[in-house]
Design a protein around this motif. Structure first.
Motif, PDB file in Angstrom:
ATOM      1  N   GLU A  45      26.106  37.611  36.918  1.00  0.00           N
ATOM      2  CA  GLU A  45      24.914  38.406  36.698  1.00  0.00           C
ATOM      3  C   GLU A  45      24.824  39.091  35.086  1.00  0.00           C
ATOM      4  O   GLU A  45      23.924  39.019  34.552  1.00  0.00           O
ATOM      5  N   LYS A  46      26.234  39.433  34.752  1.00  0.00           N
ATOM      6  CA  LYS A  46      26.402  40.231  33.494  1.00  0.00           C
ATOM      7  C   LYS A  46      27.202  39.285  32.478  1.00  0.00           C
ATOM      8  O   LYS A  46      27.444  39.754  31.398  1.00  0.00           O
ATOM      9  N   GLN A  47      27.874  38.285  32.897  1.00  0.00           N
ATOM     10  CA  GLN A  47      28.725  37.485  32.004  1.00  0.00           C
ATOM     11  C   GLN A  47      29.569  38.192  31.569  1.00  0.00           C
ATOM     12  O   GLN A  47      30.161  38.421  30.264  1.00  0.00           O
ATOM     13  N   TYR A  48      30.111  39.069  32.455  1.00  0.00           N
ATOM     14  CA  TYR A  48      31.346  40.096  32.175  1.00  0.00           C
ATOM     15  C   TYR A  48      32.480  39.815  33.117  1.00  0.00           C
ATOM     16  O   TYR A  48      32.195  39.863  34.294  1.00  0.00           O
ATOM     17  N   LYS A  49      33.734  39.468  32.482  1.00  0.00           N
ATOM     18  CA  LYS A  49      34.888  39.282  33.536  1.00  0.00           C
ATOM     19  C   LYS A  49      35.694  40.222  33.294  1.00  0.00           C
ATOM     20  O   LYS A  49      36.273  40.946  32.576  1.00  0.00           O
ATOM     21  N   CYS A  50      36.035  40.825  34.346  1.00  0.00           N
ATOM     22  CA  CYS A  50      36.848  42.145  34.495  1.00  0.00           C
ATOM     23  C   CYS A  50      38.143  41.551  34.588  1.00  0.00           C
ATOM     24  O   CYS A  50      38.717  40.546  34.921  1.00  0.00           O
ATOM     25  N   LYS A  51      39.276  42.570  34.514  1.00  0.00           N
ATOM     26  CA  LYS A  51      40.652  42.561  34.444  1.00  0.00           C
ATOM     27  C   LYS A  51      41.187  42.166  35.735  1.00  0.00           C
ATOM     28  O   LYS A  51      42.486  41.850  35.823  1.00  0.00           O
ATOM     29  N   SER A  52      40.492  42.442  36.809  1.00  0.00           N
ATOM     30  CA  SER A  52      40.730  42.011  38.233  1.00  0.00           C
ATOM     31  C   SER A  52      41.316  40.516  38.348  1.00  0.00           C
ATOM     32  O   SER A  52      42.186  40.186  39.222  1.00  0.00           O
ATOM     33  N   TYR A  53      40.716  39.713  37.603  1.00  0.00           N
ATOM     34  CA  TYR A  53      41.009  38.309  37.516  1.00  0.00           C
ATOM     35  C   TYR A  53      42.446  38.261  37.204  1.00  0.00           C
ATOM     36  O   TYR A  53      42.967  36.990  37.716  1.00  0.00           O
ATOM     37  N   TYR A  54      43.025  39.089  36.387  1.00  0.00           N
ATOM     38  CA  TYR A  54      44.277  39.011  36.387  1.00  0.00           C
ATOM     39  C   TYR A  54      45.159  39.797  37.189  1.00  0.00           C
ATOM     40  O   TYR A  54      46.453  39.132  37.359  1.00  0.00           O
ATOM     41  N   MET A 102      40.699  50.432  36.777  1.00  0.00           N
ATOM     42  CA  MET A 102      39.190  50.010  36.706  1.00  0.00           C
ATOM     43  C   MET A 102      38.344  50.861  35.495  1.00  0.00           C
ATOM     44  O   MET A 102      39.129  52.082  35.252  1.00  0.00           O
ATOM     45  N   THR A 103      37.510  50.386  35.004  1.00  0.00           N
ATOM     46  CA  THR A 103      36.677  51.277  33.886  1.00  0.00           C
ATOM     47  C   THR A 103      35.622  51.921  34.525  1.00  0.00           C
ATOM     48  O   THR A 103      35.083  51.789  35.582  1.00  0.00           O
TER      49      THR A 103
END
Length: 632
Positions: free
Chosen positions: A600-609, A615-616
């Motif tokens: 929905e936001k086209q934002y990839k968080c650091k949890s993918y790594y 968390m922010t």
């Protein structure tokens, strides 16, 4: 007059200076002191040849009051000078062309009103004759020594008659309900209201060319009981009220009819009545609009003015007695008519615009409110069968300190199958021309909750999930939050809608520099404080972080003590663990949140790594928003 204005400014400052929080009863007492001061000052302005000094006004105050605080005195003094300025014969202007004998009725009435208010407040029995000043006091106070003997006697006679009427009105108006305890009390009240109505009807009948017949519009006993709410009062009081009302009505009707009939009075009566009624109509319409907008009961009597209020507000001291009396009668009739007609018109308009019902087909469509101020749009495929949509205008309710910027509407959708595509959105569109502190709000129980809104030229809109519109309907409106402050660093952020929503709901706030720092790592303490506000763990408006963390520890949501983790950043894995414990289920997966965030936001968080990354603040807000929005 510069000296007089200077005094008013100084006194206004003195009123603001004391830092006290006033209860409603104290505030009413202070405002009453100002009102009494205005009455006395208004009368003194007619007869004084100089502007009284502050010490002189204080001496006047002490004639009427004792054992009051300085704030009470200052309210009186400010009101005194305001009233004095209205009638004082300024040296640079023509004197007021009214003889002392002509305004004896006004002076007597208003002084009687003051003494009636004072005696009732002090718990004294109703006794106008005891309160009446001596002839010598009246002569000295109103400077009657220069009048002829005949004028002085005439003045005193008129003054005393009017004093008793004013005393009765002031005594009754202080606390009308508590006075309903005896036959004598009822008699005094009935005489007061009967006299007012009789005077008004006597003048009206004459001006309409009808013969003298007080029985024509004399209300029945049942009508009097209904109009003056006598059903639940003491029997003796009720009997006294009706008796006093009818006797005073007859006397006042005949007297006013006769006075109006006198050839010299005919023109002033006609003009006074017409002008008074016009003014009353305007005031009644205004008050009805105000009451209707506040969702108050249709009751013009709450605005029933005192005689002295009408005299001062319309400066009737400049007119002769015939004009003044007919103006007051016309004003009261106009107030009654204007209020009731306008209230009924507003209610009829409300009923006519109350609801619109239409069927939305499978291909989608839109429906507008009857007044055109609100539109609901349904996208094709949102529902799997045609649905019936009802838009219903609502009477206003309390707004939690918000400023209303639209009508309020209840949206109901009848969906027979109960099935829908909740990935779609329903669009709500309101007409709007305000600033960016406006927003669309949804009523949840007794509170208005902000939903993310988009402001465009002439409109404000929001997108809501189909299942967020409850089975029994959901209510929406546009409000302005004058306390809202734009967070400078979220205006183009990917999570701006969710952050602003939580900010305007009072769940989060920015820093003192008007930033939110959305990409900053969130600490354990911050995260748990937000959880507390979302899930209402502790019944307190501002609990400490320590109390919240102790609550979470007691519930088993966290394992470490307060001092060990309060300022430490929290990881995605730790958030997932806490949420599972709150929901008492292992079904919560952070991956689902991060996948929705990416889609929905086209934002990839650091949890993918790594889920051990921190968390922010924005990610925490987004997570809590999407998993709790079903509640709204």
């Amino acid at each position: 007059m510069k000296y007089l204005r200077y005094l008013v400014i100084v006194l206004a400052f003195l009123l603001i200076l004391p830092q006290v929080v006033l209860g409603s009863a104290i505030e009413r007492e202070y405002e009453q002191a100002r009102e009494i001061g205005a009455i006395i000052g208004y009368n003194h302005g007619l007869v004084y040849d100089h502007i009284p000094t502050l010490n002189e006004v204080i001496a006047i105050y002490e004639m009427y009051f004792s054992n009051k605080d300085s704030v009470h005195r200052n309210y009186f003094i400010e009101g005194y000078y305001e009233g004095f300025e209205k009638t004082y014969k300024k040296s640079d202007s023509a004197p007021i062309a009214v003889e002392p004998v002509e305004y004896a009725d006004v002076l007597g009435f208003t002084l009687g009103e003051i003494y009636g208010i004072r005696d009732c407040e002090d718990g004294k029995k109703y006794n106008p004759r005891s309160a009446l000043p001596s002839d010598n006091t009246i002569i000295v106070n109103y400077k009657l020594g220069n009048l002829s003997y005949e004028d002085r006697i005439s003045f005193l006679k008129t003054f005393k008659e009017s004093f008793e009427k004013g005393y009765r009105e002031g005594y009754i108006r202080v606390n009308f309900n508590s006075f309903k305890i005896s036959y004598d009390g009822g008699l005094a009240d009935g005489e007061y209201f009967g006299s007012l109505l009789g005077e008004m009807n006597g003048i009206k009948d004459f001006l309409n060319g009808l013969n003298n017949n007080y029985k024509r519009n004399m209300p029945s006993d049942k009508k009097i009981e209904a109009d003056y709410s006598l059903d639940d009062v003491d029997k003796n009081y009720r009997e006294g009220f009706i008796s006093g009302f009818k006797e005073a009505y007859e006397e006042s009707y005949n007297e006013s009819y006769y006075n109006a009939k006198t050839e010299d009075n005919k023109k002033p009566y006609e003009n006074g009545y017409a002008n008074g009624k016009e003014s009353g109509l305007e005031q009644g319409q205004f008050l009805a609009t105000e009451d209707f907008s506040k969702n108050m009961e249709n009751d013009w009597r709450r605005h029933y003015p005192s005689t002295s209020e009408i005299i001062r507000d319309y400066n009737l001291i400049l007119q002769n007695t015939a004009y003044r009396n007919s103006f007051i009668s016309g004003f009261i009739e106009g107030l009654y008519q204007g209020y009731n007609d306008e209230f009924e018109r507003l209610y009829s308009q409300f009923v006519a615009n109350k609801s619109v019902i239409e069927t939305i087909p499978l291909s989608g469509g839109e429906i507008k409110s009857a007044d055109g101020g609100f539109t609901l749009k349904v996208d094709k495929g949102t529902y799997y069968n045609p649905v019936t949509v009802k838009l219903e205008a609502q009477i206003d309710t309390p707004f939690n300190g918000l400023i209303k910027a639209s009508e309020i509407y209840k949206v109901s959708i009848i969906n027979k199958s109960g099935e829908l595509d909740n990935e779609k959105h329903i669009e709500l569109v309101f007409e709007y021309y305000g600033g960016n502190n406006g927003g669309i709000y949804k009523k949840i129980e007794d509170k208005w909750i902000y939903i993310p809104s988009i402001i465009e030229d002439g409109y404000i809109k929001a997108f809501v999930k189909p299942d967020s519109i409850k089975e029994n309907g959901s209510t929406y409106g546009v409000f302005v939050d004058k306390n809202y402050e734009v967070l400078l660093d979220v205006r183009s952020h990917w999570a701006k809608d969710e952050i602003i929503a939580y900010q305007r709901r009072g769940i989060v706030s920015g820093y003192s520099d008007r930033t939110f720092r959305p990409d900053k790592e969130i600490t354990w303490g911050e995260f748990l404080l937000i959880l507390n506000r979302v899930y209402k763990w502790i019944d307190s408006s501002n609990p400490s972080i320590k109390d919240v963390m102790q609550y979470a520890l007691d519930k088993g949501y966290i394992e470490n003590t307060y001092s060990n983790i309060i300022n430490a950043p929290i990881t995605y894995r730790e958030v997932e663990s806490v949420m599972r414990k709150i929901f008492n289920s292992d079904s919560f997966q952070w991956y689902n949140v991060s996948a929705k965030m990416l889609y929905e936001k086209q934002y990839k968080c650091k949890s993918y790594y790594s889920k051990d990354n921190n968390m922010t603040r924005a990610e925490a807000i987004y997570m809590l928003y999407i998993i709790n929005e079903w509640r709204y």
